[in-house]
Design a protein around this motif. Structure first.
Motif, PDB file in Angstrom:
ATOM      1  N   ARG A   1      45.324  32.040  44.804  1.00  0.00           N
ATOM      2  CA  ARG A   1      43.881  32.272  44.909  1.00  0.00           C
ATOM      3  C   ARG A   1      43.100  31.220  44.111  1.00  0.00           C
ATOM      4  O   ARG A   1      42.037  30.777  44.549  1.00  0.00           O
ATOM      5  N   TYR A   2      43.621  30.832  42.956  1.00  0.00           N
ATOM      6  CA  TYR A   2      42.952  29.762  42.199  1.00  0.00           C
ATOM      7  C   TYR A   2      42.837  28.494  43.050  1.00  0.00           C
ATOM      8  O   TYR A   2      41.783  27.851  43.097  1.00  0.00           O
ATOM      9  N   LEU A   3      43.924  28.137  43.718  1.00  0.00           N
ATOM     10  CA  LEU A   3      43.914  26.923  44.533  1.00  0.00           C
ATOM     11  C   LEU A   3      42.993  27.070  45.733  1.00  0.00           C
ATOM     12  O   LEU A   3      42.304  26.115  46.119  1.00  0.00           O
ATOM     13  N   THR A   4      42.966  28.251  46.308  1.00  0.00           N
ATOM     14  CA  THR A   4      42.062  28.500  47.438  1.00  0.00           C
ATOM     15  C   THR A   4      40.609  28.305  47.018  1.00  0.00           C
ATOM     16  O   THR A   4      39.799  27.727  47.760  1.00  0.00           O
ATOM     17  N   MET A   5      40.267  28.772  45.825  1.00  0.00           N
ATOM     18  CA  MET A   5      38.891  28.609  45.344  1.00  0.00           C
ATOM     19  C   MET A   5      38.554  27.137  45.108  1.00  0.00           C
ATOM     20  O   MET A   5      37.439  26.689  45.413  1.00  0.00           O
ATOM     21  N   VAL A   6      39.500  26.387  44.552  1.00  0.00           N
ATOM     22  CA  VAL A   6      39.260  24.950  44.379  1.00  0.00           C
ATOM     23  C   VAL A   6      39.067  24.283  45.733  1.00  0.00           C
ATOM     24  O   VAL A   6      38.148  23.471  45.921  1.00  0.00           O
TER      25      VAL A   6
ATOM     26  N   MET B   1      38.378  38.600  42.447  1.00  0.00           N
ATOM     27  CA  MET B   1      39.419  37.773  43.049  1.00  0.00           C
ATOM     28  C   MET B   1      40.118  38.466  44.206  1.00  0.00           C
ATOM     29  O   MET B   1      40.682  37.802  45.088  1.00  0.00           O
ATOM     30  N   ALA B   2      40.084  39.796  44.225  1.00  0.00           N
ATOM     31  CA  ALA B   2      40.744  40.531  45.309  1.00  0.00           C
ATOM     32  C   ALA B   2      40.145  40.183  46.659  1.00  0.00           C
ATOM     33  O   ALA B   2      40.805  40.333  47.697  1.00  0.00           O
ATOM     34  N   ALA B   3      38.894  39.712  46.656  1.00  0.00           N
ATOM     35  CA  ALA B   3      38.244  39.343  47.919  1.00  0.00           C
ATOM     36  C   ALA B   3      38.506  37.905  48.316  1.00  0.00           C
ATOM     37  O   ALA B   3      38.059  37.469  49.380  1.00  0.00           O
ATOM     38  N   VAL B   4      39.225  37.162  47.478  1.00  0.00           N
ATOM     39  CA  VAL B   4      39.531  35.758  47.780  1.00  0.00           C
ATOM     40  C   VAL B   4      40.820  35.707  48.588  1.00  0.00           C
ATOM     41  O   VAL B   4      41.863  36.184  48.126  1.00  0.00           O
ATOM     42  N   PRO B   5      40.802  35.146  49.788  1.00  0.00           N
ATOM     43  CA  PRO B   5      42.038  35.091  50.575  1.00  0.00           C
ATOM     44  C   PRO B   5      43.041  34.132  49.946  1.00  0.00           C
ATOM     45  O   PRO B   5      42.685  33.029  49.529  1.00  0.00           O
ATOM     46  N   ALA B   6      44.278  34.568  49.835  1.00  0.00           N
ATOM     47  CA  ALA B   6      45.353  33.690  49.376  1.00  0.00           C
ATOM     48  C   ALA B   6      45.976  33.077  50.621  1.00  0.00           C
ATOM     49  O   ALA B   6      46.676  33.748  51.373  1.00  0.00           O
ATOM     50  N   GLU B   7      45.699  31.810  50.870  1.00  0.00           N
ATOM     51  CA  GLU B   7      46.155  31.174  52.103  1.00  0.00           C
ATOM     52  C   GLU B   7      47.677  31.178  52.178  1.00  0.00           C
ATOM     53  O   GLU B   7      48.365  30.843  51.216  1.00  0.00           O
ATOM     54  N   ALA B   8      48.187  31.558  53.308  1.00  0.00           N
ATOM     55  CA  ALA B   8      49.632  31.653  53.502  1.00  0.00           C
ATOM     56  C   ALA B   8      50.287  30.306  53.250  1.00  0.00           C
ATOM     57  O   ALA B   8      49.874  29.281  53.773  1.00  0.00           O
TER      58      ALA B   8
END
Length: 429
Positions: A208-213, A174-181
């Motif tokens: 990050r969960y929402l970014t992946m969705v 998950m550390a590689a998943v960008p958390a959108e501002a």
């Protein structure tokens, strides 16, 4: 305690399915319904079959069984992320009703087989015959669409698909998943309105969960190009052990409904072999998820590593290694247990006994390991684990999860799978 469990299940019944809880989880959840059906088989067998039929009525054309089936009777905004966020209607092959676009561990064939075995009858054989092609389609989807790594294992595309949503196992990928501002500013979390925020995933993790969705939804939930565009691709031990156990169950079901059990047994053997080859770490003696993007096994030692015990054909060296891990100070399995299995290594620096999946004990994972201990001929360990599971509910009630040391109830009260699996545990001492 049986009366408490039955009252919980009756209280959570919602016209054609059971909600996990009346507080935080007001819709139908996929693997919850499988576990709930196993418990209902002891007290409400007709409801057990209806539970599974309702879930599989929402199966997508490609065979996926969505992790949430939304209740159209509830107001918009009753749960987040709700149907408007998932927007499943925009995807090819989605059912008419609103669902999520991701899946959960495929424990449903095992559930169907256990429901039938609890009360075999002409009606249960007919129900198996109805569900069998849908269960086969579910397995086919995972084998053909999700083997991104090419080694015979299915990938999860989101931590929510693993069932262990907030496990430390997902921290590294998950550390590689960008958390959108600003992603969280656009939404209001419902989980922290019903539970202490200190017990739930952080806002950063939720972003990050929402970014992946959003990434998966942007491709209209297609799986053909995941390696090119999706940020989270992980082979999970529990998810794939459930696939293998499903094939074993399907072999039993096939024999009842007049199909050939042979192909299911062959697929089960291939899944077990792939699990050992790709996810077993001989250095630590446990199974670990594999981050397909990096090719590396994740470092965290979590209860996921114990769950391949559910496979009856797990080779003896791996059974011995997993039992050694389970009996170590990290998890504390013993013939007379004073504490249940935690969801994460008790000796780890990031062990959190109160935070969702980062330490607390869960009835469903304990139940899966309990079944595995019995299958591999360790009745004394199985008896100790069973006792600890029953003691949890005796002291704290049917909570969603429990403090792994004190046994205090955490999360949602009157939780469906805790009640259901308690019934099954009490029945099979």
């Amino acid at each position: 305690m049986s009366r408490l469990a039955l009252a919980t299940l009756d209280g959570n019944w919602e016209h054609d399915h059971t909600v996990p809880s009346r507080t935080l989880y007001p819709h139908q959840w996929s693997w919850d319904s499988a576990f709930i059906a196993i418990g209902l088989a002891h007290v409400r067998p007709d409801r057990a079959w209806r539970e599974l039929r309702t879930l599989f009525a929402a199966q997508w054309a490609d065979g996926r069984v969505p992790h949430i089936v939304f209740n159209p009777r509830l107001r918009v905004g009753a749960y987040f992320p709700g149907p408007e966020f998932w927007d499943s209607a925009a995807a090819d092959g989605a059912p008419a009703g609103a669902t999520s676009g991701i899946v959960q561990p495929p424990v449903h064939a095992l559930a169907a087989w256990l429901v039938h075995r609890r009360g075999p009858s002409a009606a249960s054989r007919a129900a198996l015959g109805e569900l069998y092609p849908r269960l086969v389609a579910q397995q086919r989807y995972l084998a053909r669409r999700r083997d991104v790594g090419g080694g015979g294992l299915a990938c999860v595309v989101h931590p929510w698909e693993s069932g262990l949503d907030n496990s430390p196992a997902w921290d590294a990928p998950m550390a590689a998943v960008p958390a959108e501002a600003g992603v969280m500013r656009a939404y209001r979390r419902h989980d922290t309105a019903h539970a202490d925020a200190a017990h739930r995933p952080t806002d950063l993790d939720y972003a990050r969960y929402l970014t992946m969705v959003q990434s998966y939804r942007a491709g209209r939930y297609r799986d053909d190009d995941l390696a090119d565009r999706h940020p989270f691709l992980v082979e999970c031990p529990l998810f794939n052990a459930a696939r293998g156990a499903a094939e074993h169950a399907l072999a039993d079901i096939a024999a009842v409904v007049g199909a050939d059990p042979g192909p299911h047994r062959e697929r089960a053997a291939r899944i077990t072999a792939a699990l050992v080859e790709r996810l077993f770490d001989p250095v630590s003696g446990t199974f670990r998820p594999r981050d397909v993007r990096t090719g590396r096994l994740v470092p965290a030692r979590t209860v996921l590593g114990l769950t391949p015990l559910m496979l009856p054909d797990l080779p003896a060296p791996q059974v011995a290694a997993v039992l050694a891990e389970a009996c170590s100070a990290r998890f504390g399995l013993a013939g007379r247990m004073d504490r249940p299995l935690p969801s994460h290594d008790r000796t780890a620096a990031d062990f959190e006994p109160l935070r969702y999946w980062r330490g607390p004990s869960w009835m469903n994972i304990n139940w899966l390991v309990w079944r595995g201990l019995r299958a591999h001929g360790r009745p004394e360990l199985a008896a100790g684990l069973r006792r600890s599971m029953i003691d949890l509910v005796a002291r704290a009630g049917c909570h969603e999860y429990f403090h792994p040391d004190t046994g205090a109830g955490l999360g949602s009260p009157a939780f469906g799978w805790t009640a259901a699996l308690l019934l099954d545990t009490l029945a099979d001492g």
